[in-house]
Design a protein around this motif. Structure first.
Motif, PDB file in Angstrom:
ATOM      1  N   ARG A  44       0.826  -1.219  -0.006  1.00  0.00           N
ATOM      2  CA  ARG A  44      -0.117  -0.040  -0.110  1.00  0.00           C
ATOM      3  C   ARG A  44       0.751   1.337   0.056  1.00  0.00           C
ATOM      4  O   ARG A  44       0.508   2.310  -0.529  1.00  0.00           O
ATOM      5  N   LEU A  45       1.929   1.180   0.689  1.00  0.00           N
ATOM      6  CA  LEU A  45       2.754   2.416   0.714  1.00  0.00           C
ATOM      7  C   LEU A  45       3.374   2.522  -0.749  1.00  0.00           C
ATOM      8  O   LEU A  45       3.544   3.714  -1.305  1.00  0.00           O
ATOM      9  N   GLY A  46       3.670   1.638  -1.550  1.00  0.00           N
ATOM     10  CA  GLY A  46       4.406   1.589  -2.614  1.00  0.00           C
ATOM     11  C   GLY A  46       3.360   2.255  -3.630  1.00  0.00           C
ATOM     12  O   GLY A  46       3.450   3.078  -4.530  1.00  0.00           O
ATOM     13  N   MET A  48       0.709   4.103  -2.959  1.00  0.00           N
ATOM     14  CA  MET A  48       0.577   5.551  -2.610  1.00  0.00           C
ATOM     15  C   MET A  48       1.693   6.373  -3.134  1.00  0.00           C
ATOM     16  O   MET A  48       1.369   7.485  -3.603  1.00  0.00           O
ATOM     17  N   PHE A  49       2.899   6.019  -3.187  1.00  0.00           N
ATOM     18  CA  PHE A  49       4.025   6.769  -3.759  1.00  0.00           C
ATOM     19  C   PHE A  49       3.756   6.903  -5.244  1.00  0.00           C
ATOM     20  O   PHE A  49       4.137   7.792  -5.810  1.00  0.00           O
ATOM     21  N   PHE A  50       3.483   5.652  -5.726  1.00  0.00           N
ATOM     22  CA  PHE A  50       3.252   5.743  -7.229  1.00  0.00           C
ATOM     23  C   PHE A  50       2.109   6.608  -7.864  1.00  0.00           C
ATOM     24  O   PHE A  50       1.973   7.149  -8.775  1.00  0.00           O
ATOM     25  N   SER A  51       0.949   6.757  -6.714  1.00  0.00           N
ATOM     26  CA  SER A  51      -0.176   7.627  -7.004  1.00  0.00           C
ATOM     27  C   SER A  51       0.347   9.051  -6.984  1.00  0.00           C
ATOM     28  O   SER A  51      -0.536   9.828  -7.560  1.00  0.00           O
ATOM     29  N   PHE A  52       1.200   9.576  -6.589  1.00  0.00           N
ATOM     30  CA  PHE A  52       1.772  10.804  -6.524  1.00  0.00           C
ATOM     31  C   PHE A  52       2.363  11.306  -7.952  1.00  0.00           C
ATOM     32  O   PHE A  52       2.457  12.381  -8.354  1.00  0.00           O
ATOM     33  N   LEU A  53       2.372  10.208  -8.744  1.00  0.00           N
ATOM     34  CA  LEU A  53       2.573  10.692 -10.308  1.00  0.00           C
ATOM     35  C   LEU A  53       1.720  11.123 -10.898  1.00  0.00           C
ATOM     36  O   LEU A  53       1.945  11.741 -11.895  1.00  0.00           O
ATOM     37  N   HIS A  54       0.546  10.876 -10.485  1.00  0.00           N
ATOM     38  CA  HIS A  54      -0.773  11.364 -11.395  1.00  0.00           C
ATOM     39  C   HIS A  54      -1.316  12.450 -10.593  1.00  0.00           C
ATOM     40  O   HIS A  54      -0.791  12.818  -9.590  1.00  0.00           O
ATOM     41  N   PRO A  55      -2.181  13.166 -11.379  1.00  0.00           N
ATOM     42  CA  PRO A  55      -2.719  14.345 -10.515  1.00  0.00           C
ATOM     43  C   PRO A  55      -3.363  13.820  -8.997  1.00  0.00           C
ATOM     44  O   PRO A  55      -3.941  12.695  -8.979  1.00  0.00           O
ATOM     45  N   LEU A  56      -3.204  14.633  -8.229  1.00  0.00           N
ATOM     46  CA  LEU A  56      -3.438  14.359  -6.720  1.00  0.00           C
ATOM     47  C   LEU A  56      -5.053  14.359  -6.604  1.00  0.00           C
ATOM     48  O   LEU A  56      -5.628  15.307  -6.810  1.00  0.00           O
ATOM     49  N   SER A  63      -7.036   8.971   2.383  1.00  0.00           N
ATOM     50  CA  SER A  63      -7.666   7.657   2.705  1.00  0.00           C
ATOM     51  C   SER A  63      -6.479   6.533   2.956  1.00  0.00           C
ATOM     52  O   SER A  63      -6.438   5.601   3.906  1.00  0.00           O
ATOM     53  N   ASP A  64      -5.658   6.698   1.862  1.00  0.00           N
ATOM     54  CA  ASP A  64      -4.339   5.714   1.919  1.00  0.00           C
ATOM     55  C   ASP A  64      -3.412   5.856   3.092  1.00  0.00           C
ATOM     56  O   ASP A  64      -3.065   5.014   3.662  1.00  0.00           O
ATOM     57  N   ILE A  65      -3.345   7.129   3.291  1.00  0.00           N
ATOM     58  CA  ILE A  65      -2.490   7.472   4.655  1.00  0.00           C
ATOM     59  C   ILE A  65      -3.297   6.973   6.004  1.00  0.00           C
ATOM     60  O   ILE A  65      -2.398   6.206   6.884  1.00  0.00           O
ATOM     61  N   LEU A  66      -4.529   7.161   6.149  1.00  0.00           N
ATOM     62  CA  LEU A  66      -5.282   6.348   7.275  1.00  0.00           C
ATOM     63  C   LEU A  66      -5.429   5.059   7.194  1.00  0.00           C
ATOM     64  O   LEU A  66      -5.123   4.415   8.256  1.00  0.00           O
ATOM     65  N   PHE A  67      -5.454   4.495   6.169  1.00  0.00           N
ATOM     66  CA  PHE A  67      -5.427   2.967   5.731  1.00  0.00           C
ATOM     67  C   PHE A  67      -3.907   2.467   6.631  1.00  0.00           C
ATOM     68  O   PHE A  67      -4.084   1.449   7.078  1.00  0.00           O
ATOM     69  N   ILE A  68      -2.908   2.938   6.011  1.00  0.00           N
ATOM     70  CA  ILE A  68      -1.624   2.510   6.511  1.00  0.00           C
ATOM     71  C   ILE A  68      -1.357   2.661   8.009  1.00  0.00           C
ATOM     72  O   ILE A  68      -0.796   1.796   8.341  1.00  0.00           O
ATOM     73  N   LEU A  69      -2.191   3.760   8.470  1.00  0.00           N
ATOM     74  CA  LEU A  69      -1.837   4.263  10.034  1.00  0.00           C
ATOM     75  C   LEU A  69      -2.691   3.126  10.644  1.00  0.00           C
ATOM     76  O   LEU A  69      -2.102   2.629  11.674  1.00  0.00           O
TER      77      LEU A  69
END
Length: 168
Positions: A44-46, A48-56, A63-69
């Protein structure tokens, strides 16, 4: 009298072996869950970082950050269980609160029907009540000190052993 004492001691020893084996199997399951959660966290962390390549999409990133937490907290809960051989109720309640809030953030408050928002609010209030009441409940139980049936059985067995050794 001595045969009864020996049979009680054998029963207690067999029960102790069974419990020890079950605890070992439980620890194996928890370690497997920890490894699985760790792998899911890395994936999930990977993602999330790949999703930064697309428009945010701020909602998706949050939601991804909360899920990882949530996964990190579950991992911590399992590690605590391995170390202390008990589950922390407060940590489980905290994880549940964050999970419920994550779902609200993911779907959006405006898109969720009013009755579901009301249900989530009541659910969060009940969980908060549990967290507030937990210290009082634990203090009350410490004062009452209800003896565990297995403990009283061991105490009786030791007392009988002591009595029979006095007469021998």
């Amino acid at each position: 009298m001595l045969k009864g004492l020996v049979s009680k001691l054998n029963t207690w020893l067999q029960r102790n072996i069974i419990v020890r084996n079950l605890e070992f199997f439980q620890d194996f399951i928890i370690i497997s869950l920890c490894l699985g959660l760790f792998c899911v966290m890395l994936i999930r962390l990977g993602d999330m970082f790949f999703s930064f390549l697309h428009p945010l999409d701020l909602r998706q990133v949050t939601s991804d950050i909360l899920f990882i937490l949530i996964l990190v907290e579950l991992f911590r809960l399992l590690i605590d269980h391995l170390q202390q051989q008990r589950t922390s109720v407060t940590a489980a309640v905290e994880i549940t609160i964050v999970s419920a809030l994550r779902e609200v953030i993911l779907r959006g408050v405006i898109e969720i029907p009013r009755d579901q928002i009301f249900g989530i609010a009541i659910f969060l209030l009940v969980l908060t009540g549990i967290m507030v009441a937990l210290p009082w409940i634990s203090r009350f139980l410490e004062q009452v000190k209800i003896p565990h049936p297995e403990t009283t059985e061991k105490t009786q067995l030791l007392a009988e052993t002591h009595l029979t050794s006095d007469y021998l």
